[in-house]
Design an enzyme around this catalytic site. Sequence first.
Site, short mmCIF file in Angstrom:
data_model
loop_
_atom_site.label_atom_id
_atom_site.label_comp_id
_atom_site.label_asym_id
_atom_site.label_seq_id
_atom_site.Cartn_x
_atom_site.Cartn_y
_atom_site.Cartn_z
NE ARG A 67 30.09 45.70 44.64
CZ ARG A 67 29.62 45.36 45.85
NH1 ARG A 67 29.25 44.14 46.12
NH2 ARG A 67 29.50 46.27 46.80
CG ASP A 102 33.38 51.37 37.59
OD1 ASP A 102 33.49 52.02 36.53
OD2 ASP A 102 34.31 51.24 38.40
CG HIS A 117 38.42 42.16 34.13
ND1 HIS A 117 39.11 42.50 35.25
CD2 HIS A 117 39.29 41.47 33.34
CE1 HIS A 117 40.36 42.04 35.16
NE2 HIS A 117 40.50 41.43 34.01
CB THR A 192 46.12 48.38 37.35
OG1 THR A 192 46.22 46.98 37.24
CG2 THR A 192 47.30 49.03 36.66
CB ALA A 235 43.91 58.01 39.51
#
Length: 245
Positions: A67, A102, A117, A192, A235
């Site tokens: 990741r 991220d 998160h 989302t 977006a």
Amino acid sequence: MGELPPLDLRAPTRLLVLTGAGVSVESGLPAFRGAGGLWDGHRVEDVASPEGFARAPDLVWSFYAARRRAAAAVEPNAAHRALAACETRMRDRFLLVTQNIDGLHMRAGSGRVLELHGSLWRTRCSGCDRPPFADSSEPTATPRCDRCGGALRPDVVWFGEAVDAEADRRTRRFVKDAAQAGERLVFLAVGTSGSVWPASGLVRYAADLGAETWLANLDEADNAGWFDHRVLGPATAVLPALLEV
Ligand SMILES: [Zn+2]
């Protein structure tokens, strides 16, 4: 998505933005699929839960190393940049809260960001309460804490864990402050799925305190019915139009 008028964000209006995985998808990071799904070939429960980590910490670390590698290889997109530019104009009338781990919002220049998160770019100890620390390493085996010998883990929120309490508190404070000051508040959720609690419930909280609520998504979200206004589209197209940047 048709003609989209920009939001009226003139002072003293405040803007609270919630972003999810859909914003990062357009930078090339795969969307998080939720419980029961697969993530990069792994069952989500195996790589994103305390139980999975207890069973196979090396597997979890190799997953998060991948990741980190993937996130480092992509760039913030027009949606991230539009939010950073909006913050520059609105300053303390603006707050961004994200479900993404991220770090792309910060790389785009955003500073008023709360990470519900956690962050891919921090590590913490599962055995002692030393503060989380910045970490971009890509371990292939579980690193150990040099203070207590416990297993280090990514400082991210897994299934079955609570969201960052301070981020949650400051988000709600921002909404309450606007209500108490009698100032107009716009709540905008972007990219989302509306399925991850408590972020998905933020719209109800904001609406109950008088916010005007907007949802911008590529697809219809699970909680779309809770919003005053819905915009379907990517977006990277919707945010520059709505925020007029
Ligand atoms: Zn420790």
